[in-house]
Motif scaffolding. Structure first.
Motif, mmCIF file in Angstrom:
data_model
loop_
_atom_site.group_PDB
_atom_site.id
_atom_site.type_symbol
_atom_site.label_atom_id
_atom_site.label_comp_id
_atom_site.label_asym_id
_atom_site.label_seq_id
_atom_site.Cartn_x
_atom_site.Cartn_y
_atom_site.Cartn_z
ATOM 1 N N THR A 100 0.837 -1.206 0.000
ATOM 2 C CA THR A 100 0.000 0.000 0.000
ATOM 3 C C THR A 100 0.870 1.254 0.000
ATOM 4 O O THR A 100 0.627 2.198 -0.766
ATOM 5 C CB THR A 100 -0.958 -0.018 1.205
ATOM 6 O OG1 THR A 100 -1.743 -1.223 1.138
ATOM 7 C CG2 THR A 100 -1.869 1.194 1.209
ATOM 8 N N PHE A 116 -4.451 -0.019 -8.349
ATOM 9 C CA PHE A 116 -4.131 -0.583 -7.041
ATOM 10 C C PHE A 116 -4.401 -2.083 -7.015
ATOM 11 O O PHE A 116 -3.596 -2.844 -6.481
ATOM 12 C CB PHE A 116 -4.904 0.099 -5.909
ATOM 13 C CG PHE A 116 -4.597 -0.517 -4.566
ATOM 14 C CD1 PHE A 116 -3.396 -0.257 -3.931
ATOM 15 C CD2 PHE A 116 -5.484 -1.389 -3.960
ATOM 16 C CE1 PHE A 116 -3.086 -0.842 -2.701
ATOM 17 C CE2 PHE A 116 -5.189 -1.988 -2.741
ATOM 18 C CZ PHE A 116 -3.982 -1.704 -2.119
ATOM 19 N N TYR A 153 -1.597 -4.654 -6.246
ATOM 20 C CA TYR A 153 -1.729 -5.613 -5.144
ATOM 21 C C TYR A 153 -1.586 -7.053 -5.658
ATOM 22 O O TYR A 153 -0.967 -7.882 -5.002
ATOM 23 C CB TYR A 153 -3.046 -5.434 -4.396
ATOM 24 C CG TYR A 153 -3.029 -6.178 -3.078
ATOM 25 C CD1 TYR A 153 -2.410 -5.619 -1.975
ATOM 26 C CD2 TYR A 153 -3.565 -7.446 -2.959
ATOM 27 C CE1 TYR A 153 -2.342 -6.308 -0.769
ATOM 28 C CE2 TYR A 153 -3.498 -8.147 -1.769
ATOM 29 C CZ TYR A 153 -2.892 -7.564 -0.673
ATOM 30 O OH TYR A 153 -2.807 -8.254 0.509
#
Length: 137
Positions: free
Chosen positions: A62, A83, A87
């Motif tokens: 993150t 994201f 991830y």
């Protein structure tokens, strides 16, 4: 190779090098966060190394996404999708590290702290390539 092709490749390779340097520096902050949280969770709290690895790596991922989106790849569009991709790439690092735990910690008895620290350069290199080509393409 034409002169135009050479000039086109030079800026691209220079840009890639700048991105790699930024990615590595930002990665360093994520690695530090990841390692400190892992050491605390595993050695102080007493969590299993694989569970501690998932938590610590998620925090590092993150941190790195936010900084890389802003400073390395300079992309601010489709952040949620990016994201999720970032991830997913981070999950490859979690999986690789957990496989190394199985092989070296469980299989050979090497301390989990050493395996975690030793896995980080390999994971960093793999993730740079995947993030550059997929997450921030």
């Amino acid at each position: 190779m034409t002169e135009t092709a050479v000039r086109t490749q030079a800026p691209e390779s220079s840009r890639t090098l700048r991105q790699l340097v930024r990615y590595t520096l930002i990665g360093g902050s994520g690695v530090a966060l990841d390692l400190v949280v892992f050491l605390l969770m595993h050695n102080v709290v007493g969590l299993d190394e694989q569970f501690a690895n998932v938590i610590s790596t998620t925090l590092g991922i993150t941190n790195n996404f936010v900084l890389n989106a802003r400073f390395t790849f300079e992309r601010r569009d489709r952040l949620f999708v990016r994201f999720l991709r970032f991830y997913a790439v981070g999950l490859t690092g979690i999986a690789l590290t957990n496989l190394l735990f199985l092989a070296f910690t469980d299989g050979l008895g090497i301390d989990a702290n050493i395996v975690k620290a030793g896995s980080m350069p390999l994971v960093l290199a793999l993730q740079f390539v995947l993030n550059r080509k997929w997450s921030f393409a």
